[in-house]
Design a protein around this motif. Structure first.
Motif, PDB file in Angstrom:
ATOM      1  N   ARG A  64       1.368  -1.652  -0.304  1.00 41.72           N
ATOM      2  CA  ARG A  64      -0.269   0.305   0.677  1.00 41.72           C
ATOM      3  C   ARG A  64       0.857   1.541  -0.166  1.00 41.72           C
ATOM      4  O   ARG A  64       0.349   2.680   0.417  1.00 41.72           O
ATOM      5  N   VAL A  65       2.084   1.446  -0.482  1.00 36.21           N
ATOM      6  CA  VAL A  65       3.053   2.246   0.019  1.00 36.21           C
ATOM      7  C   VAL A  65       3.851   2.138  -1.588  1.00 36.21           C
ATOM      8  O   VAL A  65       3.725   1.164  -1.794  1.00 36.21           O
ATOM      9  N   THR A  66       4.541   2.972  -1.703  1.00 33.19           N
ATOM     10  CA  THR A  66       5.881   2.890  -3.116  1.00 33.19           C
ATOM     11  C   THR A  66       7.238   2.696  -1.938  1.00 33.19           C
ATOM     12  O   THR A  66       7.122   3.510  -0.774  1.00 33.19           O
ATOM     13  N   LEU A  67       7.450   1.391  -2.094  1.00 31.46           N
ATOM     14  CA  LEU A  67       9.135   1.534  -1.131  1.00 31.46           C
ATOM     15  C   LEU A  67      10.072   2.510  -2.746  1.00 31.46           C
ATOM     16  O   LEU A  67      10.165   2.371  -3.419  1.00 31.46           O
ATOM     17  N   LEU A  68      10.373   3.504  -1.654  1.00 34.88           N
ATOM     18  CA  LEU A  68      12.093   4.169  -2.420  1.00 34.88           C
ATOM     19  C   LEU A  68      13.322   4.339  -2.137  1.00 34.88           C
ATOM     20  O   LEU A  68      13.577   3.695  -0.931  1.00 34.88           O
ATOM     21  N   PRO A  69      14.103   4.441  -2.897  1.00 36.63           N
ATOM     22  CA  PRO A  69      14.820   3.878  -2.536  1.00 36.63           C
ATOM     23  C   PRO A  69      15.857   4.698  -1.523  1.00 36.63           C
ATOM     24  O   PRO A  69      15.669   5.570  -1.622  1.00 36.63           O
ATOM     25  N   GLU A  70      16.555   4.519  -1.309  1.00 38.47           N
ATOM     26  CA  GLU A  70      17.827   5.696   0.065  1.00 38.47           C
ATOM     27  C   GLU A  70      18.547   6.965  -1.528  1.00 38.47           C
ATOM     28  O   GLU A  70      18.484   6.686  -2.378  1.00 38.47           O
ATOM     29  N   GLY A  71      18.626   7.195  -0.499  1.00 32.17           N
ATOM     30  CA  GLY A  71      18.501   8.760  -1.024  1.00 32.17           C
ATOM     31  C   GLY A  71      19.925   9.437  -0.913  1.00 32.17           C
ATOM     32  O   GLY A  71      20.697   8.758  -0.060  1.00 32.17           O
ATOM     33  N   GLY A  72      21.085  10.844  -1.293  1.00 36.99           N
ATOM     34  CA  GLY A  72      22.049  10.877  -1.135  1.00 36.99           C
ATOM     35  C   GLY A  72      21.857  11.294   0.484  1.00 36.99           C
ATOM     36  O   GLY A  72      21.216  11.967   0.801  1.00 36.99           O
ATOM     37  N   ALA A  73      23.638  11.865   0.316  1.00 39.93           N
ATOM     38  CA  ALA A  73      23.192  13.249   1.866  1.00 39.93           C
ATOM     39  C   ALA A  73      23.042  14.419   1.176  1.00 39.93           C
ATOM     40  O   ALA A  73      23.356  14.645   0.013  1.00 39.93           O
ATOM     41  N   ALA A  74      22.885  15.118   2.272  1.00 40.10           N
ATOM     42  CA  ALA A  74      21.760  16.035   2.604  1.00 40.10           C
ATOM     43  C   ALA A  74      22.360  17.361   2.121  1.00 40.10           C
ATOM     44  O   ALA A  74      24.214  17.138   2.438  1.00 40.10           O
ATOM     45  N   THR A  75      22.613  18.359   0.900  1.00 40.77           N
ATOM     46  CA  THR A  75      23.465  18.909   1.018  1.00 40.77           C
ATOM     47  C   THR A  75      23.068  19.841   1.809  1.00 40.77           C
ATOM     48  O   THR A  75      22.844  20.079   2.498  1.00 40.77           O
ATOM     49  N   ASP A  76      23.690  21.304   1.677  1.00 38.84           N
ATOM     50  CA  ASP A  76      23.888  22.280   3.113  1.00 38.84           C
ATOM     51  C   ASP A  76      22.576  22.880   3.006  1.00 38.84           C
ATOM     52  O   ASP A  76      21.589  23.225   4.508  1.00 38.84           O
ATOM     53  N   GLN A  77      21.900  23.737   1.780  1.00 41.51           N
ATOM     54  CA  GLN A  77      21.278  24.200   1.726  1.00 41.51           C
ATOM     55  C   GLN A  77      19.752  23.010   1.940  1.00 41.51           C
ATOM     56  O   GLN A  77      18.541  23.820   3.161  1.00 41.51           O
ATOM     57  N   GLU A  78      19.218  22.372   2.024  1.00 35.97           N
ATOM     58  CA  GLU A  78      18.021  21.253   1.905  1.00 35.97           C
ATOM     59  C   GLU A  78      18.506  21.250   3.594  1.00 35.97           C
ATOM     60  O   GLU A  78      17.426  21.316   4.581  1.00 35.97           O
ATOM     61  N   LEU A  79      19.980  20.791   3.999  1.00 39.02           N
ATOM     62  CA  LEU A  79      19.721  20.854   5.675  1.00 39.02           C
ATOM     63  C   LEU A  79      19.219  22.019   6.687  1.00 39.02           C
ATOM     64  O   LEU A  79      18.142  22.390   7.606  1.00 39.02           O
ATOM     65  N   ALA A  80      19.687  22.917   5.717  1.00 36.98           N
ATOM     66  CA  ALA A  80      18.890  24.337   6.541  1.00 36.98           C
ATOM     67  C   ALA A  80      17.566  24.830   6.150  1.00 36.98           C
ATOM     68  O   ALA A  80      16.948  25.848   7.079  1.00 36.98           O
ATOM     69  N   ARG A  81      16.979  23.326   5.848  1.00 37.97           N
ATOM     70  CA  ARG A  81      15.472  24.022   5.528  1.00 37.97           C
ATOM     71  C   ARG A  81      15.056  23.348   6.941  1.00 37.97           C
ATOM     72  O   ARG A  81      13.947  24.480   7.278  1.00 37.97           O
ATOM     73  N   PHE A  82      15.183  23.146   7.873  1.00 44.02           N
ATOM     74  CA  PHE A  82      15.175  22.308   8.852  1.00 44.02           C
ATOM     75  C   PHE A  82      15.725  21.801  10.370  1.00 44.02           C
ATOM     76  O   PHE A  82      15.651  22.227  11.429  1.00 44.02           O
ATOM     77  N   HIS A  83      17.109  22.803  10.217  1.00 38.09           N
ATOM     78  CA  HIS A  83      17.826  23.452  11.481  1.00 38.09           C
ATOM     79  C   HIS A  83      18.982  25.193  10.658  1.00 38.09           C
ATOM     80  O   HIS A  83      18.826  24.791   9.311  1.00 38.09           O
ATOM     81  N   THR A  84      19.298  25.125  11.794  1.00 38.76           N
ATOM     82  CA  THR A  84      19.787  26.408  12.073  1.00 38.76           C
ATOM     83  C   THR A  84      21.257  26.842  11.109  1.00 38.76           C
ATOM     84  O   THR A  84      22.376  24.653  11.920  1.00 38.76           O
ATOM     85  N   HIS A  85      22.215  26.757  10.815  1.00 39.26           N
ATOM     86  CA  HIS A  85      23.377  27.191  10.058  1.00 39.26           C
ATOM     87  C   HIS A  85      24.590  26.635  11.660  1.00 39.26           C
ATOM     88  O   HIS A  85      25.350  26.072  11.539  1.00 39.26           O
TER      89      HIS A  85
END
Length: 83
Positions: free
Chosen positions: A42-63
């Motif tokens: 009932r779900v879509t099995l997704l492959p693992e992604g790569g490491a997050a970029t600094d820009q992606e990390l900064a969407r959720f965490h402070t610098h």
């Protein structure tokens, strides 16, 4: 589109020491149960992604937090909080 579920070897190896609720055995246990109850169909099995970029990390965490985590990795700090 059904919800996605990310699984993989790297994610499966992430976790705390054996016996801890966030132990490395949790992905295998979750997937076994998910298959037993048909959730995997009932779900879509997704492959693992790569490491997050600094820009992606900064969407959720402070610098400052990102820098603290990187420093902890370099210096071998085991806990970011009181542990």
């Amino acid at each position: 589109m059904p919800p996605g579920l990310t699984v993989g070897d790297v994610l499966g190896r992430y976790g705390c020491a054996s016996g801890h609720p966030l132990g490395i055995d949790r992905q295998a246990a979750f997937l076994a149960h998910a298959r037993a109850i048909g959730l995997d169909r009932r779900v879509t099995l997704l492959p693992e992604g790569g490491a997050a970029t600094d820009q992606e990390l900064a969407r959720f965490h402070t610098h400052d937090h990102i820098a603290r985590v990187r420093s902890a990795e370099r210096t071998g700090l085991k806990f970011l909080d009181a542990g």
